[in-house]
Design an enzyme around this catalytic site. Structure first.
Site, PDB file in Angstrom:
ATOM      1  N   SER A 138       1.005  -1.336   0.055  1.00 16.17           N
ATOM      2  CA  SER A 138       0.518   0.277   0.431  1.00 16.17           C
ATOM      3  C   SER A 138       1.091   1.200  -0.100  1.00 16.17           C
ATOM      4  O   SER A 138       1.963   0.976   0.469  1.00 16.17           O
ATOM      5  CB  SER A 138      -1.025   0.175   1.189  1.00 16.17           C
ATOM      6  OG  SER A 138      -1.847   1.492   1.531  1.00 16.17           O
ATOM      7  N   TYR A 151      -1.636   0.010  10.288  1.00 15.60           N
ATOM      8  CA  TYR A 151      -1.221  -0.389   8.945  1.00 15.60           C
ATOM      9  C   TYR A 151       0.041  -0.236   7.886  1.00 15.60           C
ATOM     10  O   TYR A 151       0.676  -0.640   7.689  1.00 15.60           O
ATOM     11  CB  TYR A 151      -2.821   0.253   7.750  1.00 15.60           C
ATOM     12  CG  TYR A 151      -3.006  -0.397   6.861  1.00 15.60           C
ATOM     13  CD1 TYR A 151      -3.174  -1.569   6.636  1.00 15.60           C
ATOM     14  CD2 TYR A 151      -2.982   0.317   5.905  1.00 15.60           C
ATOM     15  CE1 TYR A 151      -3.924  -1.934   5.850  1.00 15.60           C
ATOM     16  CE2 TYR A 151      -3.383  -0.185   4.327  1.00 15.60           C
ATOM     17  CZ  TYR A 151      -3.477  -1.472   4.314  1.00 15.60           C
ATOM     18  OH  TYR A 151      -4.185  -1.670   3.106  1.00 15.60           O
TER      19      TYR A 151
END
Lengths: 245, 440
Positions: A138, A151
């Protein structure tokens, strides 16, 4: 015809990618947590033209089964040449701040379980002398930000792991592709307000197929995220710490 | 969030909460408040308010876009209800199968095609879409699931085909496809000068051609009343060595103009140009199925050209015996009013009967029109047209309606009480409330 294992096959990006593999006539082995959803995705791929589709239900955190699942996939497809990692969770940042348990759970699923599978796969592909590993990381892993650094930590560490793995496996002819999507309209991001930068899972799927075909190593999807992240990474820390990103 | 959830003609506007149905075996995402109603929403290609639920909830069924099974030998397809007809064509045309019935856009969902029991240029042969749906699953707010077919729960089967989404959510359906040899259509196009000529052409063509339809110039009055272009075609058996392909070029209307680009001057120009663009005599051609069935799908978001006030569709059917007179009278009134329609489509329906209780087609003549929404003037004209349709014993298509009165609807759809009795108690729509005269 490729022999493809997809882990996290019921996620939105995986489903869109599986459709494109299926339409190209590839062989698919699909792995996910929920049997009913997995079967629905498998049936769809089968109708769309996949040469064969097999499935296995697996909890990614159950690393005792990782080797067996990969073995099962290679058996069902009569070999294995491509693997797509498309599972993950988006943890609640403030819950993680309040609880190490939450933080650990987020890192176990988004980082450690992937590393477990990658370890087995890397050795297998290294000894067979070919293969392509595609992992969805990501843009959140490119720089730590207050809004989702747990995250981001998992994805950032994953990106680093993949970088090392790519370097190691290069001489064996095994490819490692790191995919960094930006904002994608999926169930994982259902609660977000969508703006101009948001794209559909199919846009990401198209980018993944292009990356596999083109020999890319690190792809930002869509492409403009490479430049957005370049700018974000270039901001000096003394200034960055004051921003509310 | 609510912006995307309009009907295709962007009138009326409605505000509703939206929840997604992500998997067919999930329970319905119903509103928490017991008094709040829900309505399935597909791809928003119906007109008016059959797909709207102002003040309530919508259940967006587009995520149900998976195929389940396809039998290449029999052409039986089973898929989830949010699959677009476009996705079916992309899958099955290369394998030699085509939709048994298709409306003028391929961007409708299977669930929407059943709920509105849509029809196409082959109605005289094939009937409606619902005639080719042997089975589907209906999910109700009490959590029950029914396999509906002519044999299993036949009353729900008949109420749901053409049931405007009110009986529950269709989760998946089976469709019997039609075999084709090529993706091509052999067409014959000819312009004609009078309404009588249309009916002659239609009678002569329906036996020999699977697809027939006419575009009419509804601004032409007097001796030229009803003039237009008659289009007929059959699926081609043999493909030439260099077959025609669909155009790759896609035009899109990026933003709507602040007012309607469709006005009497542009309409007159367009209609005359289109008519005279076709030389007299029969033009034979071999074309790809896309421009033949879906000429407007090549222009993305074409509904925007009507400006922010949107437009009104008007489609009616009148019985065969009175058809020519009723159509003539309606064309005269439109020509007099000078507010012509951009797309006027005339077609003779055939005898096939749909299993749907609320199916629109009748043996007779149907005319579809669209008018820029010019407020009271447009509504007054449509009220006049209603009177002609009523007099002729005809009826209006709910899937294209935003303003007919409940009295006409109940009188001309006598099976409505049977459908309403099977309505899901948690489901409702703006259309149903408008027909009943409920205040929302």
């Amino acid at each position: 015809m490729r022999k493809i294992l997809i882990i996290g096959a019921t996620s939105a990006i995986a489903r869109a990618t599986a459709r494109r593999f299926a339409a190209a006539g590839d062989r698919l082995f699909l792995v996910a947590r929920q049997a009913e959803r997995l079967q629905a995705v498998a049936d769809d791929a089968s109708v769309r033209g996949a040469e064969c589709v097999a499935t296995a239900v697996m909890e990614a955190l159950d690393d005792s089964r990782h080797a067996q699942i990969i073995e099962q996939a290679a058996e069902a497809l009569d070999g294995l040449d491509t693997v797509l990692f498309a599972y993950g969770t988006l943890p609640d940042q403030s819950a993680c701040e309040a609880s190490f348990e939450q933080t650990r759970a987020a890192i176990e699923i988004n980082l450690l379980s992937v590393i477990s599978l990658l370890t087995i796969l890397a050795n297998r592909f290294e000894s067979q002398g070919r293969g392509c590993i595609v992992v969805i990381s990501s843009v959140a892993g490119d720089r730590g930000r207050q809004s989702n650094y747990v995250y981001g930590t998992a994805k950032g560490a994953l990106t680093l792991f993949l970088q090392g793995l790519r370097n190691r496996l290069h001489r064996s002819g095994v490819r490692v592709i790191t995919v960094k999507p930006g904002f994608v309209d999926t169930p994982m991001t259902a609660s977000f307000k969508k703006g101009l930068l948001w794209v559909s899972p199919d846009t990401i799927a198209r980018g993944i197929l292009n990356a596999i075909d083109s020999g890319a190593t690190v792809v930002y999807l869509p492409w403009f995220w490479r430049y957005i992240m370049l700018i974000i990474k270039a901001i000096p820390e003394s200034l960055f710490r004051r921003l509310s990103l | 969030m609510t912006h995307r959830y309009t009907s295709w003609n962007r009138y009326p506007r409605a505000t509703q909460r939206v929840r997604l149905q992500r998997w067919r075996f999930d329970s319905l995402p119903l509103p928490e408040e017991a008094h709040e109603s829900a309505l399935p929403f597909g791809n928003g290609r119906s007109y008016g308010d059959v797909c709207l639920n102002d003040g309530g909830s919508l259940i967006d069924a587009r995520p149900l876009d998976r195929f389940i099974a396809f039998d290449q030998d029999s052409g039986l397809l089973r898929c989830e209800a949010g699959v677009l007809l476009d996705e079916i064509l992309a899958l099955t045309v290369p394998r030699g199968w085509f939709l048994p019935v298709t409306p003028g856009t391929r961007f409708v969902t299977v669930g929407g095609a059943i709920a509105n029991d849509v029809h196409g240029k082959n109605h005289h042969r094939a009937g409606t879409f619902g005639c080719h749906v042997p089975a589907f699953e209906l999910l109700r707010s009490d959590g029950s699931r029914r396999l509906c077919s002519p044999e299993s729960h036949p009353e729900f089967y008949r109420a749901t085909i053409g049931g405007l989404g009110l009986t529950g959510l269709i989760t998946w359906a089976e469709i019997r496809l039609r075999r084709i040899s090529t993706p091509l259509i052999e067409t014959e196009t000819q312009r004609y000068d009078t309404l009588d000529a249309f009916f002659e052409l239609s009678a002569e063509s329906d036996a020999r051609f699977e697809q027939t339809v006419a575009w009419i110039d509804c601004l032409a009055g007097g001796a030229r009343l009803g003039r237009g272009v008659f289009i007929r075609g059959n699926h081609a058996e043999i493909s030439p060595s260099q077959p025609p392909r669909p155009s790759r070029r896609r035009v899109r209307i990026p933003v709507g103009p602040p007012f309607s680009a469709i006005n009497p001057a542009t309409l007159r120009l367009f209609n005359a140009a289109y008519f005279h663009g076709h030389p007299p005599g029969v033009q034979r051609d071999l074309v790809h199925y896309e421009p033949f069935f879906y000429p407007l799908d090549g222009v993305g978001d074409w509904n925007r050209i009507y400006g922010p006030r949107g437009f009104l569709q008007y489609q009616f059917v009148v019985p065969r015996t009175v058809g020519p007179d009723a159509v003539r009278e309606i064309l005269e009134r439109i020509a007099q009013a000078g507010v012509g329609s951009f797309l006027a489509v005339l077609k003779v329906f055939g005898d096939p009967v749909s299993p749907g209780l609320l199916s629109f087609p009748l043996p007779g003549v149907t005319l579809a029109l669209d008018f820029p929404n010019a407020g009271r003037k447009t509504f007054a004209l449509l009220d006049q047209l209603d009177a002609v349709v009523r007099q002729a014993g005809g009826r209006i298509y709910p899937a294209k309606d935003a303003r007919m009165c409940g009295e006409d609807f109940f009188a001309r759809y006598p099976h409505w009480p049977r459908l309403d009795a099977l309505r899901d108690p948690r489901f409702d729509s703006s259309f149903r409330r408008r027909m009943r005269g409920d205040l929302t």
